[in-house]
Write a protein that holds these residues in place. Structure first.
Motif, mmCIF file in Angstrom:
data_model
loop_
_atom_site.group_PDB
_atom_site.id
_atom_site.type_symbol
_atom_site.label_atom_id
_atom_site.label_comp_id
_atom_site.label_asym_id
_atom_site.label_seq_id
_atom_site.Cartn_x
_atom_site.Cartn_y
_atom_site.Cartn_z
ATOM 1 N N LEU A 1 16.682 10.753 -22.233
ATOM 2 C CA LEU A 1 16.813 9.308 -22.399
ATOM 3 C C LEU A 1 16.084 8.833 -23.650
ATOM 4 O O LEU A 1 16.579 7.967 -24.379
ATOM 5 C CB LEU A 1 16.269 8.583 -21.164
ATOM 6 N N ILE A 2 14.906 9.380 -23.906
ATOM 7 C CA ILE A 2 14.175 9.035 -25.124
ATOM 8 C C ILE A 2 15.006 9.383 -26.349
ATOM 9 O O ILE A 2 15.138 8.580 -27.283
ATOM 10 C CB ILE A 2 12.814 9.771 -25.163
ATOM 11 N N GLU A 3 15.574 10.569 -26.348
ATOM 12 C CA GLU A 3 16.386 11.020 -27.475
ATOM 13 C C GLU A 3 17.575 10.080 -27.710
ATOM 14 O O GLU A 3 17.852 9.658 -28.842
ATOM 15 C CB GLU A 3 16.872 12.441 -27.196
ATOM 16 N N THR A 4 18.259 9.717 -26.624
ATOM 17 C CA THR A 4 19.435 8.851 -26.725
ATOM 18 C C THR A 4 19.056 7.454 -27.179
ATOM 19 O O THR A 4 19.679 6.878 -28.089
ATOM 20 C CB THR A 4 20.150 8.777 -25.365
ATOM 21 N N GLU A 5 18.042 6.890 -26.555
ATOM 22 C CA GLU A 5 17.647 5.514 -26.872
ATOM 23 C C GLU A 5 17.108 5.402 -28.300
ATOM 24 O O GLU A 5 17.377 4.424 -29.001
ATOM 25 C CB GLU A 5 16.611 5.008 -25.867
ATOM 26 N N ALA A 6 16.353 6.385 -28.730
ATOM 27 C CA ALA A 6 15.823 6.350 -30.093
ATOM 28 C C ALA A 6 16.938 6.436 -31.122
ATOM 29 O O ALA A 6 16.905 5.754 -32.156
ATOM 30 C CB ALA A 6 14.825 7.486 -30.294
#
Length: 244
Positions: A6-11
């Motif tokens: 999720l961090i990867e996607t949101e960033a």
């Protein structure tokens, strides 16, 4: 929930929005897109510093080197570099390791979840600044509401303001219309709150999608945009005071 993905996607989504860094961000008064990106990237570097150094005492993000020259703002490339470092660090860190956090959980596992919702909310800020309606999956939004409520009693910069409201004992009920999510918040003494899951009657109640409830809690949605029952004035004053 896989927080690193999720961090990867949101960033990546935030980085793609950060093309014109001069655009004002109305939901963060006084900020431009450059300020928003710099804040998020600095927060990532703060988490990396704490985890890599197993920090045990309070340290704030402004105390951690950003890699930027004095007065310089971050951009999409700088943000991406910080995210890559954050993900490497999270994936290499024992979640049970004891570290400082400002929340109730003094373990490394607190940080990935916090970084997800830091990104989700600020990605929404960037979208709103560009006239785009944010989309947050219902399961992510439900987790975000619970993460907010989990940490709120430990947000030392907010509890004094809540104490000044003079609404000890008041209850607020949240009801997600598109997901399994209902919560009742009780305002306790000295500004501290307690909360529990499940259906209940509150002095004030608000219904909306899980996404809208999440954005409401962070002050990115107005109660007027959702369905409110009971004491609307209480709800509005509490939300304004409690928003991060």
């Amino acid at each position: 929930m896989t927080y690193d993905l999720l961090i990867e996607t949101e960033a990546a989504r935030l980085g793609a929005l950060a093309t014109d860094l001069s655009i004002p961000v109305p939901t963060c008064p006084g900020w431009t897109m450059a300020d928003l990106v710099t804040h998020v990237g600095q927060t990532h570097r703060w988490a990396v510093h704490i985890l890599r150094n197993q920090v045990q005492e309070r340290i704030w993000s402004r105390q951690v080197p950003s890699g930027l020259a004095e007065g310089q703002s971050g951009d999409a490339a700088w943000l991406a570099a910080g995210v890559a470092e954050l993900l490497d660090t999270l994936r290499a860190t024992d979640p049970s390791m004891t570290v400082w956090t400002w929340g109730p959980d003094k373990q490394a596992s607190w940080w990935p979840r916090r970084m997800v919702f830091e990104l989700v909310v600020h990605r929404a800020d960037a979208e709103l600044a560009l006239g785009v309606d944010p989309v947050v999956p219902a399961d992510v939004a439900v987790d975000g509401v619970e993460e907010f409520l989990h940490n709120l009693p430990y947000a030392g910069w907010i509890t004094p303001r809540l104490a000044e409201l003079g609404v000890e004992g008041a209850t607020i009920h949240l009801h997600a219309t598109d997901a399994d999510g209902e919560w009742t918040i009780t305002q306790g003494p000295a500004g501290r709150i307690s909360w529990e899951r499940g259906h209940a009657k509150g002095a004030s109640a608000v219904q909306g999608t899980a996404q809208d409830l999440l954005l409401l809690m962070y002050g990115r949605r107005s109660p007027e945009e959702l369905t409110v029952y009971g004491d609307a004035d209480l709800l509005g004053r509490w939300l304004t005071t409690a928003a991060f």
